[in-house]
Design a protein around this motif. Structure first.
Motif, PDB file in Angstrom:
ATOM      1  N   ARG A 150       1.797 -10.376 -44.957  1.00 30.46           N
ATOM      2  CA  ARG A 150       1.258  -9.810 -43.761  1.00 30.46           C
ATOM      3  C   ARG A 150      -0.065  -9.871 -43.733  1.00 30.46           C
ATOM      4  O   ARG A 150      -0.881  -9.591 -44.883  1.00 30.46           O
ATOM      5  CB  ARG A 150       1.886  -8.505 -43.400  1.00 30.46           C
ATOM      6  CG  ARG A 150       3.308  -8.228 -42.711  1.00 30.46           C
ATOM      7  CD  ARG A 150       3.842  -7.086 -42.793  1.00 30.46           C
ATOM      8  NE  ARG A 150       3.771  -6.219 -43.981  1.00 30.46           N
ATOM      9  CZ  ARG A 150       4.225  -4.939 -43.890  1.00 30.46           C
ATOM     10  NH1 ARG A 150       4.359  -4.283 -42.827  1.00 30.46           N
ATOM     11  NH2 ARG A 150       4.321  -4.348 -44.886  1.00 30.46           N
ATOM     12  N   GLU A 166      -1.658  -6.422 -39.534  1.00 33.42           N
ATOM     13  CA  GLU A 166      -0.057  -6.556 -39.485  1.00 33.42           C
ATOM     14  C   GLU A 166       0.571  -5.156 -40.283  1.00 33.42           C
ATOM     15  O   GLU A 166       1.445  -4.989 -40.171  1.00 33.42           O
ATOM     16  CB  GLU A 166       0.361  -7.637 -39.919  1.00 33.42           C
ATOM     17  CG  GLU A 166       0.095  -8.771 -39.043  1.00 33.42           C
ATOM     18  CD  GLU A 166       0.756 -10.039 -39.614  1.00 33.42           C
ATOM     19  OE1 GLU A 166       2.017 -10.211 -39.415  1.00 33.42           O
ATOM     20  OE2 GLU A 166       0.149 -10.973 -40.067  1.00 33.42           O
ATOM     21  N   ARG A 167      -0.410  -4.679 -41.139  1.00 31.60           N
ATOM     22  CA  ARG A 167      -0.165  -3.538 -41.941  1.00 31.60           C
ATOM     23  C   ARG A 167      -1.020  -2.764 -41.940  1.00 31.60           C
ATOM     24  O   ARG A 167      -2.464  -3.000 -41.816  1.00 31.60           O
ATOM     25  CB  ARG A 167       0.463  -4.199 -43.399  1.00 31.60           C
ATOM     26  CG  ARG A 167      -0.933  -4.786 -44.083  1.00 31.60           C
ATOM     27  CD  ARG A 167      -0.427  -5.386 -45.383  1.00 31.60           C
ATOM     28  NE  ARG A 167      -1.337  -6.149 -45.954  1.00 31.60           N
ATOM     29  CZ  ARG A 167      -2.401  -5.547 -46.608  1.00 31.60           C
ATOM     30  NH1 ARG A 167      -2.649  -4.504 -46.905  1.00 31.60           N
ATOM     31  NH2 ARG A 167      -3.684  -6.423 -47.084  1.00 31.60           N
ATOM     32  N   VAL A 168      -0.822  -1.358 -42.572  1.00 33.99           N
ATOM     33  CA  VAL A 168      -2.112  -0.507 -42.737  1.00 33.99           C
ATOM     34  C   VAL A 168      -2.726  -0.826 -44.066  1.00 33.99           C
ATOM     35  O   VAL A 168      -2.262  -0.644 -44.970  1.00 33.99           O
ATOM     36  CB  VAL A 168      -1.784   0.925 -42.729  1.00 33.99           C
ATOM     37  CG1 VAL A 168      -2.890   1.911 -42.920  1.00 33.99           C
ATOM     38  CG2 VAL A 168      -1.040   1.112 -41.211  1.00 33.99           C
ATOM     39  N   ILE A 169      -3.895  -1.376 -44.279  1.00 34.02           N
ATOM     40  CA  ILE A 169      -4.547  -1.376 -45.431  1.00 34.02           C
ATOM     41  C   ILE A 169      -5.019  -0.355 -46.204  1.00 34.02           C
ATOM     42  O   ILE A 169      -5.402   0.949 -45.590  1.00 34.02           O
ATOM     43  CB  ILE A 169      -5.623  -2.469 -45.366  1.00 34.02           C
ATOM     44  CG1 ILE A 169      -6.863  -1.691 -44.821  1.00 34.02           C
ATOM     45  CG2 ILE A 169      -5.325  -3.757 -44.521  1.00 34.02           C
ATOM     46  CD1 ILE A 169      -8.397  -2.661 -44.737  1.00 34.02           C
ATOM     47  N   SER A 170      -5.171  -0.305 -47.320  1.00 34.26           N
ATOM     48  CA  SER A 170      -5.633   0.860 -48.294  1.00 34.26           C
ATOM     49  C   SER A 170      -7.173   0.899 -48.325  1.00 34.26           C
ATOM     50  O   SER A 170      -7.883  -0.094 -47.997  1.00 34.26           O
ATOM     51  CB  SER A 170      -5.373   0.539 -49.868  1.00 34.26           C
ATOM     52  OG  SER A 170      -5.909  -0.503 -50.564  1.00 34.26           O
ATOM     53  N   ASP A 184       7.298 -10.375 -45.538  1.00 32.34           N
ATOM     54  CA  ASP A 184       6.432  -9.238 -45.325  1.00 32.34           C
ATOM     55  C   ASP A 184       5.456  -9.107 -46.321  1.00 32.34           C
ATOM     56  O   ASP A 184       4.381  -8.237 -46.105  1.00 32.34           O
ATOM     57  CB  ASP A 184       7.297  -7.874 -45.298  1.00 32.34           C
ATOM     58  CG  ASP A 184       8.230  -7.653 -44.066  1.00 32.34           C
ATOM     59  OD1 ASP A 184       7.933  -8.334 -42.986  1.00 32.34           O
ATOM     60  OD2 ASP A 184       9.136  -6.778 -44.136  1.00 32.34           O
ATOM     61  N   ASN A 221      -4.088  -8.411 -42.602  1.00 25.81           N
ATOM     62  CA  ASN A 221      -4.782  -7.236 -42.140  1.00 25.81           C
ATOM     63  C   ASN A 221      -4.664  -7.055 -40.779  1.00 25.81           C
ATOM     64  O   ASN A 221      -4.870  -7.884 -40.013  1.00 25.81           O
ATOM     65  CB  ASN A 221      -6.174  -7.186 -42.614  1.00 25.81           C
ATOM     66  CG  ASN A 221      -6.403  -7.112 -43.972  1.00 25.81           C
ATOM     67  OD1 ASN A 221      -5.671  -7.007 -44.719  1.00 25.81           O
ATOM     68  ND2 ASN A 221      -7.821  -7.732 -44.522  1.00 25.81           N
ATOM     69  N   PRO A 258      -5.655  -3.111 -35.937  1.00 22.88           N
ATOM     70  CA  PRO A 258      -4.448  -3.954 -35.414  1.00 22.88           C
ATOM     71  C   PRO A 258      -4.762  -4.497 -34.276  1.00 22.88           C
ATOM     72  O   PRO A 258      -4.305  -5.732 -33.678  1.00 22.88           O
ATOM     73  CB  PRO A 258      -3.499  -2.811 -35.282  1.00 22.88           C
ATOM     74  CG  PRO A 258      -3.620  -1.780 -36.534  1.00 22.88           C
ATOM     75  CD  PRO A 258      -4.925  -1.992 -36.522  1.00 22.88           C
TER      76      PRO A 258
END
Length: 447
Positions: free
Chosen positions: A37, A41-45, A34, A39, A71
């Motif tokens: 992952r 695949e996850r919520v970036i900051s 994990d 960008n 996504p």
């Protein structure tokens, strides 16, 4: 040959072949973690976007951030990877394949009442090579290439939709912000008017009704401001969603810029769309893939020509080797009509795919026509709204001056203020209706 040397040589060769896949396995294991992952695949900051919260952000900057964080973009790009792998799989069909195995036997044999032990390695290898398949592979390869191009066009479609979402959200936010400014100006005017009425009432210049009416007007203006402020908050939430962000601050937006398509005709816009619209291009390549699939099902009627070369080796006091080579023409003699039905199904799929292209062309033409009419209407409305706002301002200034000297009533001044506020709001709405229509056209033609 010494049997141990032979076994060692065979094992070293097997290890060399297997180690060639170590890099792929390592990357696969890294992907399972994990922490690795990508960008999308996850919520970036917000910090990862590179946007400056203290400076006005341009549309290009916001679009780039959205494309990086989306996504949907990650999913579309991985669909392209799958299509590329499918092409490689098809292209490898005519490359020989080699299977190998190694073992060790230990057996006891009863010979004249005495046991004799026989032990030693066993090795085998099989080479399969498809020499010719009457066009099956070439048709499948052409179909896979068409599907790859369709996947690439779907990636463009996703990028286009992402940009459209950001543009629409930006213009919606600016519309809400400008309507909030209009509401704030209205509140300030009614607040000043209420103060004047209270001052005049204190000296007996007006009656209590004038004060009460001013209070009602002021309260209504504040309610309108609350609604406008809430619209700004909702628009910011929509912009964050378009950017695929959760922790975005209240971004400042630079002055919007958008191409003007109103001067082009619908026919000219359709010509651009025919060569540039990614959704239409994707459907065309899907239809091309369906056409090649018809070739594939027809080629399935013909046999495959290939060779098979097999080696078996075992130890029994000495190496015993056996090599068998086979050339074969393989064909399914009876399939209960499945091949014929496969051709008919492929033709039906081809017709459906072509129909989808035609349906998209019709939909695209209708949408472009509607968007062009909206842009033309918005342009005309904007010109009228600007003129109306100017006249409303002039009328308010005249009525206000007359009111100061007793030449206009309280109701006339309120009516003039309401007309001015409505005219300013109408001008803002017309301006952003125009922008929305231009953005819609840009999305439809793939720009």
């Amino acid at each position: 040959m010494n049997k141990n040397l032979f076994v060692l040589t065979f094992m070293l060769a097997a290890v060399a072949i297997l180690s060639s896949g170590c890099s792929t396995v390592r990357k696969a294991r890294e992907a399972q973690d994990d922490a690795n992952r990508l960008n999308g695949e996850r919520v970036i900051s917000f910090a990862e976007t590179g946007l400056d919260a203290n400076a006005p952000c341009t549309l290009d900057q916001l679009e780039s951030a959205a494309l990086m964080a989306s996504p949907a973009m990650l999913q579309a790009s991985q669909a392209v990877v799958l299509a590329q792998l499918a092409v490689r799989d098809i292209d490898s069909t005519l490359i020989p394949t080699l299977d190998a195995s190694i073992g060790y036997t230990y057996s006891g044999t009863d010979v004249s009442g005495e046991w004799a032990n026989v032990d030693g390695p066993i090795v085998s290898g099989t080479l399969n090579w498809l020499l010719y398949d009457f066009g099956k592979t070439s048709a499948a390869s052409a179909q896979a290439l068409a599907n790859l191009t369709a996947a690439e066009q779907k990636l463009r479609t996703t990028a286009n939709a992402t940009r459209y979402g950001v543009r629409s959200a930006c213009f919606a936010l600016r519309r809400a912000q400008e309507l909030q400014v209009v509401a704030e100006e209205s509140v300030a005017v009614y607040a000043e008017h209420l103060k004047q009425m209270e001052d005049r009432f204190s000296v007996g210049a007006v009656n209590s009704y004038a004060v009460s009416k001013s209070q009602v007007d002021f309260s209504n203006a504040k309610l309108s401001l609350v609604t406008a402020s809430n619209s700004v908050k909702v628009a910011r939430t929509s912009l964050n969603a378009a950017l695929a962000l959760i922790d975005a601050p209240e971004l400042k937006l630079a002055e919007p810029t958008i191409a003007n398509y109103t001067e082009k005709s619908v026919a000219e816009l359709m010509q651009i769309a025919y060569t540039n619209a990614p959704t239409l291009a994707s459907l065309r390549f899907q239809a091309e893939g369906a056409r090649h699939y018809v070739d594939k099902t027809i080629a399935d009627l013909y046999p495959n020509i290939g060779i098979n070369l097999k080696y078996d080796g075992s130890f029994d006091e000495d190496w015993i080797s056996q090599v068998v080579g086979t050339a074969a023409l393989t064909e399914s003699v009876f399939s209960a009509g499945r091949k014929r039905r496969a051709i008919e199904a492929a033709v039906a799929q081809l017709r459906i795919a072509r129909s989808a292209v035609a349906a998209e062309e019709l939909a695209l033409f209708n949408q472009l026509t509607a968007a062009h009419l909206d842009a033309t209407r918005a342009t005309d409305q904007l010109n009228v709204a600007k003129e109306t706002a100017q006249l409303a301002q002039e009328n308010f200034d005249i009525v206000s001056a007359q009111y100061e000297v007793g030449g206009a009533s309280e109701l006339e001044r309120t009516d003039a203020q309401v007309a001015l506020t409505s005219a300013k709001a109408a001008e803002v709405s017309a301006q952003y209706d125009y922008y929305a229509a231009q953005v819609k056209i840009a999305n439809l033609i793939g720009e």
